[in-house]
Design an enzyme around this catalytic site. Structure first.
Site, PDB file in Angstrom:
ATOM      1  N   SER B  12     -14.173  -3.482 -57.454  1.00  0.00           N
ATOM      2  CA  SER B  12     -14.220  -2.345 -58.363  1.00  0.00           C
ATOM      3  C   SER B  12     -13.396  -1.187 -57.837  1.00  0.00           C
ATOM      4  O   SER B  12     -13.228  -0.168 -58.512  1.00  0.00           O
ATOM      5  CB  SER B  12     -15.668  -1.888 -58.555  1.00  0.00           C
ATOM      6  OG  SER B  12     -16.179  -1.417 -57.314  1.00  0.00           O
ATOM      7  N   SER B  15     -14.271   0.560 -52.088  1.00  0.00           N
ATOM      8  CA  SER B  15     -13.825   0.819 -50.713  1.00  0.00           C
ATOM      9  C   SER B  15     -12.603   1.743 -50.702  1.00  0.00           C
ATOM     10  O   SER B  15     -12.533   2.676 -49.894  1.00  0.00           O
ATOM     11  CB  SER B  15     -13.467  -0.487 -50.002  1.00  0.00           C
ATOM     12  OG  SER B  15     -14.572  -1.351 -49.984  1.00  0.00           O
ATOM     13  N   HIS B  49      -6.087  -5.087 -44.029  1.00  0.00           N
ATOM     14  CA  HIS B  49      -6.821  -3.856 -44.311  1.00  0.00           C
ATOM     15  C   HIS B  49      -6.717  -2.882 -43.138  1.00  0.00           C
ATOM     16  O   HIS B  49      -6.545  -1.684 -43.318  1.00  0.00           O
ATOM     17  CB  HIS B  49      -8.296  -4.165 -44.592  1.00  0.00           C
ATOM     18  CG  HIS B  49      -8.547  -4.507 -46.025  1.00  0.00           C
ATOM     19  ND1 HIS B  49      -9.246  -5.620 -46.406  1.00  0.00           N
ATOM     20  CD2 HIS B  49      -8.165  -3.896 -47.169  1.00  0.00           C
ATOM     21  CE1 HIS B  49      -9.290  -5.678 -47.727  1.00  0.00           C
ATOM     22  NE2 HIS B  49      -8.643  -4.652 -48.213  1.00  0.00           N
TER      23      HIS B  49
END
Lengths: 187, 187, 187
Positions: B12, B15, B49
């Site tokens: 969504s 983060s 990441h």
């Protein structure tokens, strides 16, 4: 009479929110649980919830004939909580799983619930005591399409009923992580 | 110290939103990942990441002892992101799957997380550097009831924890399709 | 051209909301259905929906080449509804399930959709008639992590695409129980 529709995910705090709102209104209150105590864990959970509600509250366990029950008790209680709508849809589906006229029967039950709500709300019925009904329901359509056909049907039916009730309701809250968002207000 | 709780569905953008908000605060930042790199794909994803975060960031991979870690590092970092809470619940459940005292152990762990958050927040602990904690979590209760018993327990536990953290938090955001909705504001 | 992104759960009323908004705009309208009529029940459902739309509407059934179709018809219609994005992702995934270059192909298709939307939007293309595109999509990430690997991939892809479209869109609505919440407004 005012209808408040409270929708949220599982363990979102939707029932607690409805209870807290209901507690603000004085007088005799009815809590209609559509959950069925099929095992000891469930019985214990229901008992605990029951004890948690104050002396103002009467608890009714009614998995199916919710519409009749609301009709019957509407002269006695100022506030009614129906918790929850999706479990009721699920109970309906399990009951009529093996009948031929599946859809028709469900639709009839849903129709009767609406009629009852409208009747209670109708000016001709102002002798009824109910000033407020809280209807608690699950949002069940925000996951992956279920592989199980019955689960898909349930999801469709619950979703459509949620739309209908939200349309009828005077106010609607979406609850996430215990926090209510008012998404429909009284006109 | 301010606690910001960010809840949303899978993918969504929850983060990313927490990261973007955290980047607005200067100074050393800690990113606590509860995800475990069990295969190469996951390792690659975590590495990417990590590289994506700037020089301001230190990354900690901690699947279980999140509370201890927060305690340990709270004097060193101004900003901490815990990503994500539901994965941590899931890790906890897997660890204690075969023990007898399942619920107690989980509850103890959840209790320690809360104590840690409160301790950091406590006036007596103002020597701690942490000015902001972002807790990222999944909404997991808006789909169909899972058929798997363990999944149902997880859903219940994650939902209850989300409620608790949201209650403690100073602000709460619900993220959908990358768009944050502020559902709780600082008093 | 204005892009309106409408996201919601299954049976949340998201398509009806898009239709109602589209009806407010006069002129020829195109409805692009990504659903495939694989059985009679589905055919009947699609036919019903088609009949429900007025004379202003043309219906296109296009499970895959949505980008090409939008390009082709953009000079003829003032309003286009694409319903729905997640079904399109699902169709894409099924088509390329057995190919080696899975991700690349999907990414290419997603890339083309974006290019098309941007092209239509581009000042050099103001000869195009489209003044409004409604893109309808499902929130699929608020349930339990699916056990099926393919379903997890789908959930990731759908979620990422939802984020991208929401970022591009001029306005975004989240629909729950038939009630739209505007979560992004035109600048």
């Amino acid at each position: 009479m005012k209808i408040t529709f409270v929708i949220g995910g599982a363990r979102s705090g939707k029932s607690s929110f409805a209870m807290k709102e209901a507690e603000k209104i004085s007088g005799p209150k009815a809590y209609i649980a559509t959950a069925q105590a099929l095992d000891d864990e469930m019985k214990e959970r229901i008992r605990k919830h029951k004890d948690g509600r104050g002396a103002d509250w009467d608890t009714f366990e009614e998995p199916l004939n919710v519409a009749d029950l609301i009709s019957e008790i509407s002269s006695k209680y100022g506030v009614i909580i129906l918790d929850c709508l999706t479990l009721w849809v699920s109970n309906l589906m399990i009951r009529i799983q093996n009948t031929e006229y599946r859809t028709q029967t469900e639709d009839k039950d849903i129709g009767i619930l609406f009629e009852t709500l409208q009747k209670i709300n109708h000016p001709l019925h102002i002798t009824h005591n109910v000033s407020r009904i809280f209807i608690v329901s699950n949002e069940v359509g925000m996951g992956i399409v279920p592989e199980n056909e019955m689960a898909r049907r349930f999801r469709d039916l619950a979703g459509m009923l949620n739309q209908k009730i939200a349309e009828t309701a005077d106010e609607v809250y979406l609850v996430t992580a215990g926090i209510p968002i008012k998404i429909k207000s009284e006109k």
